[in-house]
Write a protein that holds these residues in place. Structure first.
Motif, PDB file in Angstrom:
ATOM      1  N   GLY A 319     -79.607  90.466  97.016  1.00 49.51           N
ATOM      2  CA  GLY A 319     -78.292  90.169  97.209  1.00 49.51           C
ATOM      3  C   GLY A 319     -78.120  89.456  98.497  1.00 49.51           C
ATOM      4  N   GLU A 320     -78.521  89.907  99.402  1.00 54.59           N
ATOM      5  CA  GLU A 320     -78.436  89.485 100.897  1.00 54.59           C
ATOM      6  C   GLU A 320     -79.205  88.144 101.149  1.00 54.59           C
ATOM      7  OE1 GLU A 320     -78.763  92.862 100.453  1.00 54.59           O
ATOM      8  OE2 GLU A 320     -78.066  93.922 102.438  1.00 54.59           O
ATOM      9  N   VAL A 321     -80.457  88.189 100.358  1.00 58.97           N
ATOM     10  CA  VAL A 321     -81.120  86.999 100.353  1.00 58.97           C
ATOM     11  C   VAL A 321     -80.439  85.715  99.691  1.00 58.97           C
ATOM     12  CG1 VAL A 321     -83.218  85.646  99.838  1.00 58.97           C
ATOM     13  CG2 VAL A 321     -83.436  88.232 100.604  1.00 58.97           C
ATOM     14  N   LEU A 322     -79.756  86.179  98.523  1.00 56.20           N
ATOM     15  CA  LEU A 322     -78.998  85.013  97.693  1.00 56.20           C
ATOM     16  C   LEU A 322     -77.912  84.638  98.386  1.00 56.20           C
ATOM     17  CD1 LEU A 322     -79.114  86.577  93.892  1.00 56.20           C
ATOM     18  CD2 LEU A 322     -80.128  84.422  94.958  1.00 56.20           C
ATOM     19  N   LYS A 323     -77.192  85.291  99.308  1.00 59.07           N
ATOM     20  CA  LYS A 323     -76.078  84.967 100.064  1.00 59.07           C
ATOM     21  C   LYS A 323     -76.443  84.377 101.268  1.00 59.07           C
ATOM     22  CE  LYS A 323     -74.102  88.870  99.677  1.00 59.07           C
ATOM     23  NZ  LYS A 323     -73.136  90.256  99.496  1.00 59.07           N
ATOM     24  N   GLY A 324     -77.681  84.345 101.736  1.00 58.15           N
ATOM     25  CA  GLY A 324     -78.171  83.585 102.966  1.00 58.15           C
ATOM     26  C   GLY A 324     -77.931  84.912 104.031  1.00 58.15           C
ATOM     27  N   VAL A 325     -77.676  86.068 103.856  1.00 61.60           N
ATOM     28  CA  VAL A 325     -77.474  86.796 104.997  1.00 61.60           C
ATOM     29  C   VAL A 325     -78.665  87.229 105.742  1.00 61.60           C
ATOM     30  CG1 VAL A 325     -76.405  89.145 105.562  1.00 61.60           C
ATOM     31  CG2 VAL A 325     -75.047  87.598 103.932  1.00 61.60           C
ATOM     32  N   ILE A 326     -79.643  87.336 104.901  1.00 62.28           N
ATOM     33  CA  ILE A 326     -81.108  87.928 105.576  1.00 62.28           C
ATOM     34  C   ILE A 326     -82.056  86.771 104.962  1.00 62.28           C
ATOM     35  CG2 ILE A 326     -80.555  90.279 105.798  1.00 62.28           C
ATOM     36  CD1 ILE A 326     -82.600  90.586 103.581  1.00 62.28           C
ATOM     37  N   LYS A 327     -82.894  86.568 105.943  1.00 63.25           N
ATOM     38  CA  LYS A 327     -84.270  85.989 105.281  1.00 63.25           C
ATOM     39  C   LYS A 327     -85.318  86.671 104.615  1.00 63.25           C
ATOM     40  CE  LYS A 327     -83.668  81.911 107.594  1.00 63.25           C
ATOM     41  NZ  LYS A 327     -82.308  82.028 107.719  1.00 63.25           N
ATOM     42  N   PRO A 328     -85.837  86.289 103.507  1.00 67.38           N
ATOM     43  CA  PRO A 328     -86.744  87.130 102.680  1.00 67.38           C
ATOM     44  C   PRO A 328     -87.714  88.032 103.384  1.00 67.38           C
ATOM     45  CG  PRO A 328     -86.857  84.883 101.780  1.00 67.38           C
ATOM     46  CD  PRO A 328     -86.045  84.891 102.980  1.00 67.38           C
ATOM     47  N   TRP A 329     -88.255  87.540 104.733  1.00 68.68           N
ATOM     48  CA  TRP A 329     -89.184  88.596 105.398  1.00 68.68           C
ATOM     49  C   TRP A 329     -88.424  89.417 105.894  1.00 68.68           C
ATOM     50  CZ3 TRP A 329     -88.102  88.337 110.398  1.00 68.68           C
ATOM     51  CH2 TRP A 329     -87.638  87.321 110.931  1.00 68.68           C
ATOM     52  N   GLU A 330     -87.141  89.522 105.985  1.00 70.86           N
ATOM     53  CA  GLU A 330     -86.454  90.739 106.694  1.00 70.86           C
ATOM     54  C   GLU A 330     -86.158  91.726 105.652  1.00 70.86           C
ATOM     55  OE1 GLU A 330     -83.812  88.630 110.044  1.00 70.86           O
ATOM     56  OE2 GLU A 330     -83.288  88.005 108.003  1.00 70.86           O
ATOM     57  N   CYS A 331     -86.372  91.297 104.484  1.00 69.09           N
ATOM     58  CA  CYS A 331     -86.226  92.737 103.371  1.00 69.09           C
ATOM     59  C   CYS A 331     -87.180  93.537 103.561  1.00 69.09           C
ATOM     60  CB  CYS A 331     -86.465  92.071 101.912  1.00 69.09           C
ATOM     61  SG  CYS A 331     -86.414  93.196 100.769  1.00 69.09           S
ATOM     62  N   LYS A 332     -86.786  94.988 103.363  1.00 67.83           N
ATOM     63  CA  LYS A 332     -87.856  96.067 103.738  1.00 67.83           C
ATOM     64  C   LYS A 332     -89.062  95.904 102.695  1.00 67.83           C
ATOM     65  CE  LYS A 332     -84.481  99.090 102.960  1.00 67.83           C
ATOM     66  NZ  LYS A 332     -83.372  98.379 103.042  1.00 67.83           N
ATOM     67  N   VAL A 333     -88.611  95.538 101.624  1.00 69.88           N
ATOM     68  CA  VAL A 333     -89.940  95.451 100.611  1.00 69.88           C
ATOM     69  C   VAL A 333     -90.779  94.435 100.525  1.00 69.88           C
ATOM     70  CG1 VAL A 333     -89.469  97.692  99.265  1.00 69.88           C
ATOM     71  CG2 VAL A 333     -88.482  95.315  98.873  1.00 69.88           C
ATOM     72  N   PHE A 334     -90.329  93.370 101.293  1.00 72.31           N
ATOM     73  CA  PHE A 334     -90.936  92.006 101.023  1.00 72.31           C
ATOM     74  C   PHE A 334     -92.303  91.884 101.518  1.00 72.31           C
ATOM     75  CE2 PHE A 334     -92.421  87.765 102.777  1.00 72.31           C
ATOM     76  CZ  PHE A 334     -92.117  87.136 102.047  1.00 72.31           C
ATOM     77  N   GLY A 335     -93.477  91.625 100.375  1.00 73.18           N
ATOM     78  CA  GLY A 335     -94.891  91.468 100.628  1.00 73.18           C
ATOM     79  C   GLY A 335     -95.419  92.870 100.684  1.00 73.18           C
ATOM     80  N   SER A 336     -94.857  93.902 100.508  1.00 76.34           N
ATOM     81  CA  SER A 336     -95.509  95.344 100.293  1.00 76.34           C
ATOM     82  C   SER A 336     -95.067  95.823  99.256  1.00 76.34           C
ATOM     83  CB  SER A 336     -95.027  96.153 101.592  1.00 76.34           C
ATOM     84  OG  SER A 336     -93.511  95.960 101.808  1.00 76.34           O
ATOM     85  N   GLY A 337     -93.996  96.288  98.900  1.00 75.21           N
ATOM     86  CA  GLY A 337     -93.472  96.954  97.636  1.00 75.21           C
ATOM     87  C   GLY A 337     -93.258  95.621  96.562  1.00 75.21           C
ATOM     88  N   CYS A 338     -93.049  94.516  97.047  1.00 82.60           N
ATOM     89  CA  CYS A 338     -92.541  93.252  96.333  1.00 82.60           C
ATOM     90  C   CYS A 338     -93.299  92.118  96.463  1.00 82.60           C
ATOM     91  CB  CYS A 338     -90.881  93.343  96.522  1.00 82.60           C
ATOM     92  SG  CYS A 338     -90.269  92.020  95.521  1.00 82.60           S
ATOM     93  N   THR A 339     -94.077  91.845  95.305  1.00 83.04           N
ATOM     94  CA  THR A 339     -94.963  90.693  95.488  1.00 83.04           C
ATOM     95  C   THR A 339     -94.538  89.880  94.273  1.00 83.04           C
ATOM     96  OG1 THR A 339     -96.797  91.875  94.430  1.00 83.04           O
ATOM     97  CG2 THR A 339     -96.585  91.871  97.084  1.00 83.04           C
ATOM     98  N   PRO A 340     -95.213  88.592  94.119  1.00 85.25           N
ATOM     99  CA  PRO A 340     -95.041  87.935  93.026  1.00 85.25           C
ATOM    100  C   PRO A 340     -95.800  88.418  91.780  1.00 85.25           C
ATOM    101  CG  PRO A 340     -95.515  86.448  94.847  1.00 85.25           C
ATOM    102  CD  PRO A 340     -95.650  87.648  95.516  1.00 85.25           C
ATOM    103  N   GLU A 341     -96.877  89.537  91.987  1.00 90.89           N
ATOM    104  CA  GLU A 341     -97.513  89.985  90.977  1.00 90.89           C
ATOM    105  C   GLU A 341     -96.886  91.284  90.546  1.00 90.89           C
ATOM    106  OE1 GLU A 341     -99.164  89.195  93.861  1.00 90.89           O
ATOM    107  OE2 GLU A 341     -99.948  87.454  93.043  1.00 90.89           O
ATOM    108  N   ARG A 342     -96.092  91.922  91.312  1.00 92.73           N
ATOM    109  CA  ARG A 342     -95.224  93.132  91.010  1.00 92.73           C
ATOM    110  C   ARG A 342     -93.921  92.944  91.738  1.00 92.73           C
ATOM    111  NH1 ARG A 342     -98.442  96.884  88.606  1.00 92.73           N
ATOM    112  NH2 ARG A 342     -96.916  98.591  89.046  1.00 92.73           N
ATOM    113  N   PRO A 343     -93.119  92.100  91.290  1.00 95.94           N
ATOM    114  CA  PRO A 343     -92.041  91.902  91.889  1.00 95.94           C
ATOM    115  C   PRO A 343     -91.013  93.017  91.616  1.00 95.94           C
ATOM    116  CG  PRO A 343     -92.015  90.667  89.775  1.00 95.94           C
ATOM    117  CD  PRO A 343     -93.348  91.282  89.968  1.00 95.94           C
ATOM    118  N   ILE A 344     -90.214  93.307  92.544  1.00 95.40           N
ATOM    119  CA  ILE A 344     -89.024  94.285  92.403  1.00 95.40           C
ATOM    120  C   ILE A 344     -87.640  93.584  92.077  1.00 95.40           C
ATOM    121  CG2 ILE A 344     -87.527  96.110  93.326  1.00 95.40           C
ATOM    122  CD1 ILE A 344     -89.923  96.901  95.086  1.00 95.40           C
ATOM    123  N   GLY A 345     -87.578  92.353  92.991  1.00 98.46           N
ATOM    124  CA  GLY A 345     -86.338  91.803  92.913  1.00 98.46           C
ATOM    125  C   GLY A 345     -86.512  90.425  92.052  1.00 98.46           C
TER     126      GLY A 345
END
Lengths: 371, 96
Positions: A319-345
């Motif tokens: 939600g914050e990424v879509l509104k431009g409030v945060i950058k993708p890499w600022e998300c807590k799960v970016f690249g760790s819990g959430c990847t293109p292979e196993r996406p959360i969002g």
């Protein structure tokens, strides 16, 4: 490739970037939103942000059709796919979007008949080949894809196909932009306008951005020079104190869009009073449903779907990424819990999603110092 | 869905049911395209296609005008001097 290569000329790109550097005032921070996910993709694929001065920040907008689908709608789709005999069809991106209890791919693994299509007409073809089974098309997209759904429904009606249904999730681009402009979270200086939505709706619908909100917008193409040129146009407007809609993509976007497509859309669809967007909540008159004349093909009327509003997973900050409030890499799960292979969002699922663009082009983290 | 590149119409025909179809060349890949929303497209025209439907015709004059505008940007910079060129090693430099 004609009409592509000339918009990828690196030497001219360097010149444009140099001129952009000459336009910005030191000490002023510029925040420009690229509305369309296609632009986000180009920006990271071609490294456009690396060419910009540090005080020009690009923020990503809501223009990614898969990204804005809320979880509850995915659940409704999965429920439909599990209805007896149903053949459920959708675009490939949609298959991997997590609902509250798994994805459409998981539902397929559990035995639901779910098929990927490239065009709604493929879904209609499946319906005609299986006349004894109901075929549901899960329609998503902005005004670029809505005309193809509209024409398919019109054709199904004309041919008297009785087993073809549509679960309509089409959305329109203007209401979320208005919601963003009204939001106190974000102060934007200008917009890189969505090129391909504009081929259908034209340039006129964006006039409210300068007239009501006093922000410049340049409707832009998707090649790297197009994006740089649009940024140059917006910064020039800001420097000269102008504020208007400019059409950088005039080679493809006519001022009035495609009137035929708009006409068919208005015949087949009508506006919903409100529609839920991922991370943005309910936005008035932002979604389309089938008009009364097409009610017998509306899957939401012909089948009962749970229709439950499901909160986004706590860890996910799409939600914050879509509104431009945060950058993708600022998300807590970016690249760790959430990847293109196993996406959360959703933003990590879609090829147009901002998180997938960052991840795929190696932008795992990026701190920029503001001058 | 929004990453359309222009395709060139190489063949165009009308089906028995009146639908107008075309074959378009997208960088060497041929795809069938429906012309319901742009029935006037002719062989040789460039078009942007979404979900199987041609939505817009590319205007070659506007394309030339845009590239000319971009070149003018470089020639007529803010100070009218020699164009500023961002060097290839720009990324490694500190912010100005």
């Amino acid at each position: 490739m004609k009409h592509v290569d000339e918009f990828r000329d690196p030497a001219l790109g360097q010149v444009l970037a140099g001129e952009i550097l000459g336009l910005v005032e030191p000490g002023r921070h510029y925040k420009l939103m690229e509305v369309c996910g296609g632009h986000t993709h180009s920006i990271y694929k071609y490294g456009i942000d690396d060419l910009l001065p540090a005080n020009v920040e690009l923020v990503h907008g809501p223009g990614c059709p898969v990204c804005v689908i809320p979880m509850g709608r995915v659940d409704d789709g999965i429920a439909l796919a599990h209805e007896p005999d149903v053949i459920f069809t959708c675009f490939g991106d949609m298959l991997r979007v997590p609902g509250s209890d798994g994805t459409l791919l998981d539902a397929k693994a559990e035995g639901a008949d779910i098929r990927m299509v490239y065009s709604p007409l493929d879904a209609l073809r499946i319906a005609k080949a299986n006349p004894d089974r109901p075929v549901v098309f899960f329609a998503i997209g902005f005004e670029t894809t809505a005309p193809s759904t509209a024409l398919t429904l019109k054709r199904a009606k004309a041919e008297g196909v009785k087993n073809f249904f549509c679960m309509c999730n089409h959305v329109t681009i203007v209401p979320p932009l208005r919601a963003l402009l009204d939001s106190p979270d974000l102060r934007l200086d200008g917009f890189i306008g969505p090129g391909h939505v504009s081929t259908v709706v034209g340039v006129r619908p964006f006039e409210f951005i300068p007239t009501e909100y006093g922000k410049p917008i340049s409707v832009a193409g998707f090649e790297p020079l197009d994006v740089l040129h649009a940024i140059h146009m917006i910064l020039t407007q800001l420097k000269e104190g102008r504020c208007e809609v400019e059409n950088q993509y005039a080679r493809v976007v006519p001022y009035d869009g495609n009137p035929r497509a708009l006409e068919v859309m208005s015949e087949v669809f009508e506006l919903r009073p409100h529609f839920e967007w991922r991370g943005m909540g309910f936005i008035s008159q932002s979604g389309l449903k089938l008009s009364e004349a097409y009610a017998d093909m509306d899957a939401e009327i012909q089948y009962s779907v749970p229709g439950i509003r499901v909160a986004d997973p706590k860890a996910c900050q799409c939600g914050e990424v879509l509104k431009g409030v945060i950058k993708p890499w600022e998300c807590k799960v970016f690249g760790s819990g959430c990847t293109p292979e196993r996406p959360i969002g959703t933003c990590m699922v879609s090829s147009e999603g901002a998180c997938a663009a960052y991840y795929n082009y190696g932008r795992f983290a990026r701190e920029r110092e503001v001058v | 869905m929004c990453l359309g590149i222009p395709g060139r119409i190489v063949r165009r025909w009308v089906q028995d049911d009146g639908a107008i179809l075309a074959e378009a060349d997208f960088a060497g890949e041929l795809r069938t395209v429906r012309l319901n929303y742009l029935p006037d497209l002719q062989v040789g025209d460039f078009t942007i296609v979404h979900a199987g439907f041609a939505l817009t015709k590319l205007d070659p004059d506007e394309a030339a005008r845009t590239t000319a505008l971009m070149r003018d940007v470089g020639l007529l910079g803010p100070e009218g001097d020699e164009p500023l060129v961002v060097p290839a090693d720009w990324i490694d430099r500190p912010a100005p």
